[in-house]
Enzyme design. Structure first.
Site, PDB file in Angstrom:
ATOM      1  N   LYS A  36      10.575 -66.958 -23.186  1.00  9.20           N
ATOM      2  CA  LYS A  36       9.685 -67.986 -23.757  1.00  9.20           C
ATOM      3  C   LYS A  36       8.340 -67.426 -24.211  1.00  9.20           C
ATOM      4  O   LYS A  36       7.715 -67.973 -25.102  1.00  9.20           O
ATOM      5  CB  LYS A  36       9.462 -69.113 -22.751  1.00  9.20           C
ATOM      6  CG  LYS A  36       8.643 -68.663 -21.565  1.00  9.20           C
ATOM      7  CD  LYS A  36       8.473 -69.767 -20.536  1.00  9.20           C
ATOM      8  CE  LYS A  36       7.470 -69.349 -19.502  1.00  9.20           C
ATOM      9  NZ  LYS A  36       7.728 -69.839 -18.164  1.00  9.20           N
ATOM     10  N   ARG A 131       3.805 -77.493  -8.955  1.00 11.27           N
ATOM     11  CA  ARG A 131       4.292 -77.803 -10.295  1.00 11.27           C
ATOM     12  C   ARG A 131       5.620 -78.511 -10.044  1.00 11.27           C
ATOM     13  O   ARG A 131       5.637 -79.502  -9.323  1.00 11.27           O
ATOM     14  CB  ARG A 131       4.385 -76.539 -11.160  1.00 11.27           C
ATOM     15  CG  ARG A 131       4.368 -76.874 -12.660  1.00 11.27           C
ATOM     16  CD  ARG A 131       4.407 -75.661 -13.567  1.00 11.27           C
ATOM     17  NE  ARG A 131       5.725 -75.020 -13.585  1.00 11.27           N
ATOM     18  CZ  ARG A 131       6.030 -73.967 -14.357  1.00 11.27           C
ATOM     19  NH1 ARG A 131       5.113 -73.454 -15.160  1.00 11.27           N
ATOM     20  NH2 ARG A 131       7.234 -73.433 -14.331  1.00 11.27           N
TER      21      ARG A 131
HETATM   22  C1  LIG Z   1       7.810 -68.867 -17.343  1.00  9.70           C
HETATM   23  C2  LIG Z   1       8.637 -68.958 -16.148  1.00  9.70           C
HETATM   24  C3  LIG Z   1       9.038 -67.789 -15.480  1.00  9.70           C
HETATM   25  C4  LIG Z   1       8.589 -66.411 -15.901  1.00  9.70           C
HETATM   26  O1  LIG Z   1       7.331 -66.130 -15.385  1.00  9.70           O
HETATM   27  P1  LIG Z   1       6.576 -64.742 -15.646  1.00  9.70           P
HETATM   28  O2  LIG Z   1       5.346 -64.863 -14.848  1.00  9.70           O
HETATM   29  O3  LIG Z   1       6.322 -64.643 -17.113  1.00  9.70           O
HETATM   30  O4  LIG Z   1       7.478 -63.659 -15.167  1.00  9.70           O
HETATM   31  C5  LIG Z   1       9.855 -67.924 -14.375  1.00  9.70           C
HETATM   32  N1  LIG Z   1      10.258 -69.133 -13.955  1.00  9.70           N
HETATM   33  C6  LIG Z   1       9.906 -70.287 -14.557  1.00  9.70           C
HETATM   34  C7  LIG Z   1      10.388 -71.583 -14.035  1.00  9.70           C
HETATM   35  C8  LIG Z   1       9.077 -70.225 -15.680  1.00  9.70           C
HETATM   36  O5  LIG Z   1       8.715 -71.369 -16.294  1.00  9.70           O
END
Ligand SMILES: *Cc1c(COP(=O)(O)O)cnc(C)c1O
Length: 357
Positions: A36, A131
């Site tokens: 993402k 969250r």
């Molecule tokens: C964006 C996201 C990640 C990845 O996190 P990073 O800090 O970029 O490694 C993992 N899990 C969820 C649920 C996320 O939304």
């Protein structure tokens, strides 16, 4: 015409993915490559896969649909809990989704039954970051409800930390996640395949070999892309931190006073700008602006340059102390933070240039 560009070194992305994969694999932890952060640009996704990640994950259905359309057939996990209004696409395109609402999980099950398939669900547990996620005391009851649904299979438990509350992964909170998995097995007789223990911020526990046994998956974006871990405020020393560089062209270069002349109203974004008088300085305007990138997310490679501000289409930097003799038409390079990549990767005014791969 030379437009502003985002230069992406695919070999460095592949290297980072391979490093993360290797370290995690030694501790029995699988790695999902999270796409993402760069709006799932296919070349970068391929580099992550070449590095050996075990699967892909993205927060946006739009990105997942696009990945399927260009031919990626690996397991993909949807990382943002699904919209009730969009369960059909989730079942069609995502292999797995993370969830926290039983209403949505029921709708996923219904949709999967219609398609004669089974959708896989990771139940998110809130261990304190506040969250998404089911509160710990409601986990057994929710799992029990899920277990009665045909159409979905409960693959495991997951948790997210760092992103909202800034809570750090720890032996304690990940240990509680593993414990919950054990209770589900002992009290409900349900065997879980996955305990998903967070993202990049969990890598420091992996390094110290302190991830509680039982955690067997991480979802890594930032570390692979940037070699940084914002939650723990650190550079990850065993990863490359320069896979992405942003370049923009100098379109004006002039000596100007450091304080505007005239009565000060509001800037283009409604703020009253503040200035300190440091005399006449050499300033460059670059063809880059807030429409392209979150300005707080870019850092000049030349540490002697200073970003003064930006409007929609102009970035103003102080180049008086530059280590090179900058001219109109030259390009200036920037490193990016997570918010920098997030925005720059989506700007249609910034061309994406790939090296290696
Ligand atoms: C964006 C996201 C990640 C990845 O996190 P990073 O800090 O970029 O490694 C993992 N899990 C969820 C649920 C996320 O939304």
């Amino acid at each position: 015409m030379v437009s502003s560009s985002l230069d992406i070194d695919l070999d460095k992305i592949r290297y980072n993915a391979a490093q993360v994969k290797q370290m995690c694999q030694q501790q029995g932890i699988a790695v999902l490559g999270v796409t993402k952060g760069f709006s799932a640009i296919p070349e970068i996704v391929s580099a992550m896969l070449a590095g050996g990640v075990d699967g892909l994950a993205d927060a946006r259905m739009e990105n997942i649909v696009e990945l399927r359309n260009v031919g990626f057939d690996q397991p993909i996990t949807l990382l943002r809990i699904p919209r009730l209004s969009n369960v059909k696409n989730v079942v069609r395109y995502a292999t797995i989704s993370v969830n926290s609402e039983i209403t949505v999980i029921k709708a996923l099950a219904e949709e999967a039954k219609k398609l004669h398939t089974q959708h896989q669900v990771v139940l998110m547990i809130d261990v304190g970051d506040l969250r998404e996620g089911v509160m710990e005391e409601h986990v057994l009851e929710t799992v029990n409800q899920i277990s009665h649904l045909q159409g979905v299979k409960l693959l495991g438990l997951g948790t997210n930390m760092g992103c909202f509350g800034g809570v750090l992964p720890s032996i304690d909170n990940l240990g509680r996640l593993v414990e919950l998995g054990n209770s589900i097995q002992n009290q409900l007789g349900i065997q879980l395949e996955i305990i998903s223990g967070g993202g990049t911020s969990t890598l420091s526990l992996v390094e110290d070999q302190k991830v509680p046994a039982g955690v067997n998956q991480l979802r890594i974006g930032e570390g692979i892309l940037l070699g940084t871990d914002s939650t723990n405020q650190r550079r990850i020393p065993w990863l490359c931190d320069d896979a992405f560089l942003l370049r923009a062209e100098v379109i004006e270069l002039k000596d100007k006073p450091s304080v505007p002349i005239g009565d000060i109203g509001r800037d283009a974004f409604g703020k009253v700008p503040q200035f300190t008088d440091v005399g006449v300085r050499k300033r460059a305007i670059l063809a880059l602006g807030k429409q392209d990138v979150i300005i707080e997310g870019i850092i000049p490679v030349d540490e002697n340059l200073k970003i003064l501000g930006a409007s929609s289409d102009h970035l103003i930097i102080d180049v008086t102390d530059s280590s090179t003799n900058i001219q109109v038409g030259d390009s200036v390079s920037f490193r990016l933070t997570y918010s920098g990549i997030l925005s720059a990767s989506q700007s249609r005014y910034i061309s994406k240039k790939f090296r290696g791969g």
